[in-house]
Design a protein around this motif. Structure first.
Motif, PDB file in Angstrom:
ATOM      1  N   LEU A  18      31.723  38.236  46.934  1.00 65.23           N
ATOM      2  CA  LEU A  18      32.439  37.481  47.963  1.00 65.23           C
ATOM      3  C   LEU A  18      32.352  35.989  47.632  1.00 65.23           C
ATOM      4  O   LEU A  18      31.426  35.554  46.960  1.00 65.23           O
ATOM      5  CB  LEU A  18      31.800  37.762  49.317  1.00 65.23           C
ATOM      6  N   PHE A  19      33.324  35.215  48.086  1.00 65.55           N
ATOM      7  CA  PHE A  19      33.420  33.759  47.936  1.00 65.55           C
ATOM      8  C   PHE A  19      33.997  33.316  46.593  1.00 65.55           C
ATOM      9  O   PHE A  19      34.454  32.184  46.473  1.00 65.55           O
ATOM     10  CB  PHE A  19      32.062  33.049  48.118  1.00 65.55           C
ATOM     11  N   VAL A  20      33.920  34.158  45.569  1.00 60.01           N
ATOM     12  CA  VAL A  20      34.388  33.758  44.237  1.00 60.01           C
ATOM     13  C   VAL A  20      35.516  34.689  43.805  1.00 60.01           C
ATOM     14  O   VAL A  20      36.266  35.179  44.635  1.00 60.01           O
ATOM     15  CB  VAL A  20      33.213  33.722  43.233  1.00 60.01           C
ATOM     16  N   ASP A  21      35.684  34.927  42.524  1.00 56.16           N
ATOM     17  CA  ASP A  21      36.725  35.846  42.064  1.00 56.16           C
ATOM     18  C   ASP A  21      36.342  36.386  40.703  1.00 56.16           C
ATOM     19  O   ASP A  21      35.205  36.212  40.249  1.00 56.16           O
ATOM     20  CB  ASP A  21      38.108  35.177  42.064  1.00 56.16           C
ATOM     21  N   SER A  22      37.293  37.025  40.033  1.00 56.34           N
ATOM     22  CA  SER A  22      36.976  37.718  38.787  1.00 56.34           C
ATOM     23  C   SER A  22      36.632  36.784  37.640  1.00 56.34           C
ATOM     24  O   SER A  22      36.176  37.244  36.586  1.00 56.34           O
ATOM     25  CB  SER A  22      38.139  38.634  38.391  1.00 56.34           C
TER      26      SER A  22
ATOM     27  N   ALA B 202      42.054  38.679  49.321  1.00 56.17           N
ATOM     28  CA  ALA B 202      41.904  37.276  49.720  1.00 56.17           C
ATOM     29  C   ALA B 202      41.187  36.436  48.679  1.00 56.17           C
ATOM     30  O   ALA B 202      40.799  35.302  48.957  1.00 56.17           O
ATOM     31  CB  ALA B 202      41.207  37.146  51.070  1.00 56.17           C
ATOM     32  N   HIS B 203      41.003  36.949  47.477  1.00 61.22           N
ATOM     33  CA  HIS B 203      40.318  36.236  46.414  1.00 61.22           C
ATOM     34  C   HIS B 203      41.181  36.225  45.147  1.00 61.22           C
ATOM     35  O   HIS B 203      41.914  37.181  44.882  1.00 61.22           O
ATOM     36  CB  HIS B 203      38.975  36.894  46.089  1.00 61.22           C
ATOM     37  N   GLY B 204      41.067  35.155  44.369  1.00 57.37           N
ATOM     38  CA  GLY B 204      41.740  35.107  43.081  1.00 57.37           C
ATOM     39  C   GLY B 204      43.232  35.340  43.188  1.00 57.37           C
ATOM     40  O   GLY B 204      43.929  34.680  43.961  1.00 57.37           O
TER      41      GLY B 204
ATOM     42  N   ALA C  62      32.875  26.718  42.493  1.00 51.58           N
ATOM     43  CA  ALA C  62      33.588  25.830  43.412  1.00 51.58           C
ATOM     44  C   ALA C  62      35.095  26.043  43.334  1.00 51.58           C
ATOM     45  O   ALA C  62      35.788  26.088  44.357  1.00 51.58           O
ATOM     46  CB  ALA C  62      33.240  24.372  43.109  1.00 51.58           C
ATOM     47  N   GLU C  63      35.635  26.176  42.125  1.00 53.81           N
ATOM     48  CA  GLU C  63      37.076  26.381  41.972  1.00 53.81           C
ATOM     49  C   GLU C  63      37.510  27.737  42.512  1.00 53.81           C
ATOM     50  O   GLU C  63      38.571  27.857  43.148  1.00 53.81           O
ATOM     51  CB  GLU C  63      37.465  26.236  40.503  1.00 53.81           C
TER      52      GLU C  63
END
Length: 295
Positions: free
Chosen positions: A36-40, A63-65, A178-179
């Motif tokens: 959660l909060f980030v992506d692949s 909802a990610h990436g 962060a990105e």
């Protein structure tokens, strides 16, 4: 950090809406689901060596990436169903190995219990099986309204990167996290945090319903999911093992100890039925590594 794009990328229709899915490499299939909060992109330091012997199916969670944000709250069961939709869309009928980081591990546990014939093995990294503690819940409940109101400002990003990576992460890893957190639409990310974190139930009762060989890995210095926690959870599994990796946060091992993660996963996938031999410490501790067992 630029998103790696050497594989085939598709927008796959699922019960949670379109999910961004990349496939790279060749060999037996492995499904990767991030925290959660980030992506692949958090798999960037392990994907190339893993893809040398495996076909990686790298999912961006809802909802990610690259994935759309559901307009309604969702559950881990919904996520596990969406993963099944991905495999069916790609025509993958054989049992897969699953590697999940934090949220991805929670989805993997749920998938393993719900679809046991579709899973060859399950490995989780930094994925606490217990629900959030009261202090964790308070912190997230304070940060989410701030994030929704003003976006990923420095206090929010600072708290997030420290929680996921520890206090001594390298600058590139901090930028990547962060990105990844800053890119999605705020409302969708806030719903995902509510659905996959604040509303997540204790998964401990589910562990006895996971028949696949399963490996729980914890960061050596992760205070929210300790090696002792991983060992205790593994003891509840029919075929469970545990391992320790360097790192002080749930995402830290992938970015701070990529070679150790690659060695652990490839050894596990080579012979998941020998999970008992993988009760080991690959963490940053002094002295020689000693096998450890819960059996």
């Amino acid at each position: 950090m630029d998103r790696p794009s050497t594989g085939a990328v598709a927008s796959v229709p699922t019960r949670l809406g379109p999910l961004g899915v990349e496939t790279v490499g060749s060999g037996p299939p492995v499904l990767l689901w991030h925290s959660l909060f980030v992506d692949s992109t958090t798999w960037v330091r392990v994907r190339q060596p893993l893809a040398a012997t495996r076909r990686l199916v790298i999912v961006d969670g809802p909802a990610h990436g690259r994935s759309a944000a559901p307009r309604q709250p969702f559950t881990l069961d919904d996520c596990a169903g969406a993963a099944l939709d991905v495999l069916e869309h790609l025509g993958i009928d054989e049992p897969v190995d699953w590697a999940g980081n934090a949220w991805g591990g929670h989805v993997g546990i749920t998938f393993a219990a719900a679809h046991p014939r579709r899973l060859r093995s399950l490995a989780t990294i930094g994925a606490p099986v217990h629900a959030l503690t009261a202090p964790e819940r308070r912190q997230i409940n304070l940060l989410v309204p701030l994030y929704r109101a003003v976006g990923p400002i420095r206090p929010v990003l600072g708290a997030l990167t420290t929680a996921l990576l520890g206090a001594a992460a390298d600058p590139e890893a901090i930028t990547l996290v962060a990105e990844a957190f800053s890119a999605p639409e705020r409302g969708g990310m806030a719903r995902a945090i509510r659905s996959a974190s604040l509303d997540r139930q204790d998964l401990t009762p589910t562990l006895t319903s996971v028949p696949a060989p399963t490996l729980f890995a914890a960061g050596a210095d992760d205070t929210a999911w300790t090696p002792d926690d991983a060992a205790a959870a593994a003891a509840r599994l029919p075929r469970g093992g545990w391992a320790v990796l360097p790192g002080a946060g749930h995402v830290a091992p992938l970015l701070e100890a990529a070679p150790a993660v690659v060695d652990l996963l490839t050894a596990f996938w080579r012979d998941p039925d020998a999970v008992g031999a993988l009760h080991r410490d690959s963490g940053a501790r002094s002295g020689p590594q000693q096998p450890q067992s819960t059996s």
